[in-house]
Design a protein around this motif. Structure first.
Motif, PDB file in Angstrom:
ATOM      1  N   SER A  78       0.896  -1.111  -0.103  1.00  0.00           N
ATOM      2  CA  SER A  78       0.011  -0.067  -0.076  1.00  0.00           C
ATOM      3  C   SER A  78       0.985   1.116  -0.023  1.00  0.00           C
ATOM      4  CB  SER A  78      -0.715   0.061   1.188  1.00  0.00           C
ATOM      5  OG  SER A  78      -0.154   0.238   2.362  1.00  0.00           O
ATOM      6  N   SER A  79       0.392   2.421  -0.253  1.00  0.00           N
ATOM      7  CA  SER A  79       1.412   3.577  -0.187  1.00  0.00           C
ATOM      8  C   SER A  79       1.686   3.925   1.021  1.00  0.00           C
ATOM      9  CB  SER A  79       0.380   4.865  -0.795  1.00  0.00           C
ATOM     10  OG  SER A  79       0.911   6.242  -0.588  1.00  0.00           O
ATOM     11  N   ARG A  80       0.929   3.562   2.288  1.00  0.00           N
ATOM     12  CA  ARG A  80       1.677   3.978   3.570  1.00  0.00           C
ATOM     13  C   ARG A  80       2.677   2.870   3.934  1.00  0.00           C
ATOM     14  NH1 ARG A  80      -3.523   5.856   4.243  1.00  0.00           N
ATOM     15  NH2 ARG A  80      -3.885   8.173   4.743  1.00  0.00           N
ATOM     16  N   TRP A  81       2.345   1.799   3.456  1.00  0.00           N
ATOM     17  CA  TRP A  81       3.441   0.659   3.828  1.00  0.00           C
ATOM     18  C   TRP A  81       4.974   0.950   2.943  1.00  0.00           C
ATOM     19  CZ3 TRP A  81       3.623  -1.641   8.105  1.00  0.00           C
ATOM     20  CH2 TRP A  81       2.647  -2.315   8.429  1.00  0.00           C
ATOM     21  N   ILE A 228      -4.318  -3.373  12.294  1.00  0.00           N
ATOM     22  CA  ILE A 228      -3.131  -3.126  11.429  1.00  0.00           C
ATOM     23  C   ILE A 228      -4.181  -2.925  10.061  1.00  0.00           C
ATOM     24  CG2 ILE A 228      -1.362  -4.248  10.229  1.00  0.00           C
ATOM     25  CD1 ILE A 228      -0.730  -5.576  12.883  1.00  0.00           C
ATOM     26  N   LYS A 229      -3.453  -2.154   9.198  1.00  0.00           N
ATOM     27  CA  LYS A 229      -3.778  -2.198   7.655  1.00  0.00           C
ATOM     28  C   LYS A 229      -2.902  -3.013   6.976  1.00  0.00           C
ATOM     29  CE  LYS A 229      -5.962  -0.431   4.183  1.00  0.00           C
ATOM     30  NZ  LYS A 229      -7.156  -0.418   3.823  1.00  0.00           N
ATOM     31  N   LEU A 230      -3.998  -4.311   6.366  1.00  0.00           N
ATOM     32  CA  LEU A 230      -3.359  -5.277   5.862  1.00  0.00           C
ATOM     33  C   LEU A 230      -2.745  -4.911   4.449  1.00  0.00           C
ATOM     34  CD1 LEU A 230      -5.524  -8.163   6.734  1.00  0.00           C
ATOM     35  CD2 LEU A 230      -3.399  -7.732   7.686  1.00  0.00           C
ATOM     36  N   PRO A 231      -1.641  -5.370   3.898  1.00  0.00           N
ATOM     37  CA  PRO A 231      -1.183  -5.344   2.429  1.00  0.00           C
ATOM     38  C   PRO A 231      -2.280  -5.940   1.581  1.00  0.00           C
ATOM     39  CG  PRO A 231       0.796  -6.084   4.159  1.00  0.00           C
ATOM     40  CD  PRO A 231      -0.633  -5.998   4.736  1.00  0.00           C
ATOM     41  N   ALA A 232      -2.146  -5.374   0.393  1.00  0.00           N
ATOM     42  CA  ALA A 232      -3.018  -6.090  -0.885  1.00  0.00           C
ATOM     43  C   ALA A 232      -2.951  -7.550  -1.015  1.00  0.00           C
ATOM     44  CB  ALA A 232      -2.948  -5.343  -1.986  1.00  0.00           C
ATOM     45  N   PRO A 241     -13.591  -3.664   8.915  1.00  0.00           N
ATOM     46  CA  PRO A 241     -13.932  -2.951   7.689  1.00  0.00           C
ATOM     47  C   PRO A 241     -12.745  -2.202   7.247  1.00  0.00           C
ATOM     48  CG  PRO A 241     -15.674  -2.446   9.170  1.00  0.00           C
ATOM     49  CD  PRO A 241     -14.662  -3.245   9.940  1.00  0.00           C
ATOM     50  N   HIS A 242     -12.568  -1.966   5.877  1.00  0.00           N
ATOM     51  CA  HIS A 242     -11.610  -1.287   5.190  1.00  0.00           C
ATOM     52  C   HIS A 242     -10.168  -2.167   5.153  1.00  0.00           C
ATOM     53  CE1 HIS A 242     -14.430   2.043   5.214  1.00  0.00           C
ATOM     54  NE2 HIS A 242     -14.653   2.020   6.495  1.00  0.00           N
ATOM     55  N   GLY A 243     -10.319  -3.479   5.091  1.00  0.00           N
ATOM     56  CA  GLY A 243      -9.143  -4.011   5.077  1.00  0.00           C
ATOM     57  C   GLY A 243      -7.990  -4.091   6.367  1.00  0.00           C
ATOM     58  N   ARG A 244      -8.827  -4.013   7.551  1.00  0.00           N
ATOM     59  CA  ARG A 244      -8.120  -4.033   8.707  1.00  0.00           C
ATOM     60  C   ARG A 244      -8.103  -5.243   9.354  1.00  0.00           C
ATOM     61  NH1 ARG A 244      -6.007   1.057   9.307  1.00  0.00           N
ATOM     62  NH2 ARG A 244      -5.232   0.641  11.252  1.00  0.00           N
ATOM     63  N   TYR A 245      -7.134  -5.613  10.335  1.00  0.00           N
ATOM     64  CA  TYR A 245      -7.199  -6.848  11.208  1.00  0.00           C
ATOM     65  C   TYR A 245      -7.062  -6.096  12.548  1.00  0.00           C
ATOM     66  CZ  TYR A 245      -6.311 -11.212  13.027  1.00  0.00           C
ATOM     67  OH  TYR A 245      -6.229 -12.630  13.828  1.00  0.00           O
ATOM     68  N   VAL A 246      -7.885  -6.491  13.560  1.00  0.00           N
ATOM     69  CA  VAL A 246      -7.928  -6.162  14.777  1.00  0.00           C
ATOM     70  C   VAL A 246      -7.416  -7.435  15.868  1.00  0.00           C
ATOM     71  CG1 VAL A 246      -9.266  -5.318  16.997  1.00  0.00           C
ATOM     72  CG2 VAL A 246      -9.895  -4.544  14.446  1.00  0.00           C
ATOM     73  N   LEU A 247      -6.314  -7.153  16.509  1.00  0.00           N
ATOM     74  CA  LEU A 247      -5.779  -8.019  17.369  1.00  0.00           C
ATOM     75  C   LEU A 247      -6.614  -8.135  18.527  1.00  0.00           C
ATOM     76  CD1 LEU A 247      -2.012  -7.091  17.184  1.00  0.00           C
ATOM     77  CD2 LEU A 247      -3.280  -8.690  15.981  1.00  0.00           C
ATOM     78  N   ALA A 248      -6.619  -9.165  19.083  1.00  0.00           N
ATOM     79  CA  ALA A 248      -7.237  -9.652  20.420  1.00  0.00           C
ATOM     80  C   ALA A 248      -6.708  -8.831  21.506  1.00  0.00           C
ATOM     81  CB  ALA A 248      -7.694 -11.128  20.649  1.00  0.00           C
ATOM     82  N   ALA A 249      -5.408  -8.797  21.450  1.00  0.00           N
ATOM     83  CA  ALA A 249      -4.683  -8.231  22.667  1.00  0.00           C
ATOM     84  C   ALA A 249      -4.800  -6.474  22.780  1.00  0.00           C
ATOM     85  CB  ALA A 249      -3.131  -8.577  22.499  1.00  0.00           C
ATOM     86  N   THR A 250      -4.712  -6.106  23.808  1.00  0.00           N
ATOM     87  CA  THR A 250      -4.673  -4.648  24.086  1.00  0.00           C
ATOM     88  C   THR A 250      -3.450  -4.330  24.715  1.00  0.00           C
ATOM     89  OG1 THR A 250      -5.844  -4.747  26.089  1.00  0.00           O
ATOM     90  CG2 THR A 250      -7.272  -4.509  24.279  1.00  0.00           C
ATOM     91  N   VAL A 251      -2.962  -2.870  24.653  1.00  0.00           N
ATOM     92  CA  VAL A 251      -1.820  -2.484  25.115  1.00  0.00           C
ATOM     93  C   VAL A 251      -2.245  -1.147  26.350  1.00  0.00           C
ATOM     94  CG1 VAL A 251      -0.274  -2.888  23.202  1.00  0.00           C
ATOM     95  CG2 VAL A 251      -1.560  -0.867  23.479  1.00  0.00           C
TER      96      VAL A 251
END
Length: 560
Positions: A78-81, A228-232, A241-251
């Motif tokens: 992606s452009s940002r990666w 995290i915004k996943l690569p293509a 939504p929007h190609g993101r992956y949410v982790l179960a862990a929190t910080v």
């Protein structure tokens, strides 16, 4: 006698340019770890490919080639990666260039030292400022061969630098060489392979001001949710939504958590990095941000209440408090640390010693003066010859790490750090301060005296002058105790300044155990020099008449 080099002026060290905090990603599921490894491996492959292109461009790289690299990476991610990868590649290439220059300087110092010692007769003794000849013919012959070896290395390094060639290993050269010494490292090949793959992964994203929570690629909400915004190529793994992956862990950042939360709430830029610790089997997330430069405290303000002089040594920090006039106050303190063991243990030891020093300075509202040390030119083995123990001692001193940590930790507590030139501090401190400060119940070391010298230089006072006055001796007696002297706790050897009113006047008569027998009016003309019978005074030329001699003769002797 060698000339004394010019000493640089002290200066206030600037504060840190950024901050970083780290927390563990707890309760990650097996699926989360698998996604992180897939994303990291894919981006790591793209980063290695981009680094190869950047190194091939050398000094001919420009903005157009940078844009071309980014366009190529955008197609596979992606452009940002792509922006994060190209910036990390550029930083890594620049770091390699700085390391290359330091290596060339080290080789130059070694070649100069060997050439100088080879030019001297065998067995000639050296001086304090220059080494002598080699001890034996065998050593002379071995060093002559080493001179050719270092000269060839220097020639090759200079040729690489002229054309912009650097040698970079993604994952680290040290870990790569460990592959050939697995038994000594107590690793198996699968363990080494796991560590190697973890080091070569790429999971970091730069922040963007104005974007949601300061980062669109790796986003952390104020509540600690990580996405995290996943690569293509891996977009099919998204669970949001929007190609993101949410982790179960929190910080949850325990250290500087309020600063981080203020930034993400205001949508200010925060960079993140995710990495795996294969030894512990844990995943960590590091947040970092830049701090705008702030105006440092003026040097005069840092000197207002005095300061603490600190001498850095291989196993401790020697510190002594000084008042604004450069006089040592109280007793010297030592803050020890142990630099053996793992890197984590050494780092913890340094932090523990520094926090005790900073708490002492905070309680007394004082600044800290340290030496601006740099042992880069002293770590070459050619300078100190067979003194392996001394070379190891210098190489083991965490000068740069200690200075960086001191500045960062002092900024958090609002403490000013003053840096001084380290020239002659240990020598002059021991020469002019160690013996005067030694007493019946106090035995200061050479390092304690060096701390006094560092503090005096930071205050703007000379080191070799202004030593504590010796006790005034009068007819075989030392000066009385402080509370039996004039002006109570004053010292009669202290002179008043030129602007002090009445400095030439008579000393006031204060009743006490030492003045009760003095009659009134005694010392009325103490300041009138003409009334004193001293040489080159008018009293010496006044008219006078010699008294008649009375002589008595007794047994042939004359008595006056």
């Amino acid at each position: 006698m060698g000339e004394v080099r010019e000493v640089a002026a002290p200066f206030v060290m600037p504060g840190p340019s950024g901050g970083a905090v780290r927390d563990r990603l707890r309760h990650l599921s097996a699926g989360d770890e698998e996604v992180l490894r897939l994303v990291g491996d894919l981006l790591g492959t793209l980063a290695a490919r981009d680094l190869r292109v950047r190194c091939a461009a050398g000094l001919e790289h420009d903005g157009e080639r940078w844009a071309e690299r980014k366009r190529t990476l955008t197609q596979d991610s992606s452009s940002r990666w792509a922006g994060a990868i190209t910036k990390a590649t550029h930083d890594q290439w620049a770091l390699a260039r700085r390391g290359q220059l330091a290596h060339i300087q080290s080789l130059q110092a070694g070649v100069r030292t060997i050439a100088h010692r080879l030019s001297l007769p065998v067995g000639e003794k050296g001086s304090k400022h220059a080494p002598g000849g080699y001890r034996t013919r065998q050593e002379w012959f071995a060093k002559s061969r080493r001179l050719h070896l270092l000269s060839d290395r220097l020639r090759a390094a200079r040729a690489d630098r002229e054309v912009g060639v650097v040698h970079v290993v993604r994952g680290g050269k040290r870990l790569l060489n460990t592959r050939h010494h697995l038994k000594a490292a107590q690793l198996t090949e699968p363990q080494w392979r796991q560590r190697w793959q973890a080091e070569r992964r790429f999971l970091q994203a730069d922040g963007e001001s104005g974007k949601r929570f300061g980062n669109e690629t790796i986003r952390v909400t104020p509540g600690g949710e990580v996405s995290i915004k996943l690569p293509a190529p891996l977009a099919h793994l998204a669970n949001a939504p929007h190609g993101r992956y949410v982790l179960a862990a929190t910080v949850r950042f325990a250290h500087r958590g309020e600063q981080w939360r203020d930034r993400v709430t205001a949508h200010r830029a925060v960079a993140y990095r995710i990495h795996e610790d294969t030894v512990r089997g844990r995943w960590y997330l590091t947040a970092s941000w830049t701090i705008p430069p702030v105006k440092s405290v003026p040097l005069d303000a840092a000197r207002a209440n005095g300061l603490i002089g600190v001498d850095t040594n291989a196993d401790h920090l020697a510190a002594w408090r000084l008042d604004e006039h450069g006089n040592p106050v109280g007793e010297p303190l030592r803050f020890g640390y142990d630099l053996t063991g793992t890197a984590g243990h050494r780092d913890a030891q340094v932090r523990h010693a520094l926090i005790r020093l900073l708490h002492w300075a905070k309680r007394n509202d004082l600044s800290i003066a340290v030496e601006d040390l740099d042992f880069a030119a002293d770590k070459t083995r050619e300078k100190h010859g067979r003194r392996k123990r001394f070379r190891k001692l210098i190489s083991g001193m965490p000068v740069s790490k200690l200075r960086a940590r001191l500045v960062g930790m002092a900024a958090e507590l609002g403490i000013t750090v003053v840096a001084v030139d380290p020239a002659y501090t240990s020598k002059w401190g021991a020469q002019h301060w160690q013996k005067p400060l030694t007493g019946k119940n106090r035995k200061p070391t050479r390092h304690d005296a060096a701390a006094v010298a560092i503090g005096r230089r930071a205050l703007g006072h000379p080191i070799r002058m202004g030593a504590p006055p010796r006790p005034l001796r009068h007819w075989g007696r030392t000066a009385p105790p402080p509370h039996d002297q004039s002006d109570r706790a004053g010292h009669r050897t202290v002179q008043a300044g030129t602007g002090t009113p009445g400095r030439e006047g008579n000393r006031p008569r204060i009743p006490g155990p030492r003045t009760r027998s003095v009659r009134a009016g005694r010392g009325a003309n103490a300041v009138d020099q003409n009334a004193q019978h001293r040489s080159e005074r008018s009293a010496e030329h006044e008219s006078w008449q010699q008294e008649s001699l009375r002589s008595v003769t007794r047994n042939g002797s004359l008595f006056l």
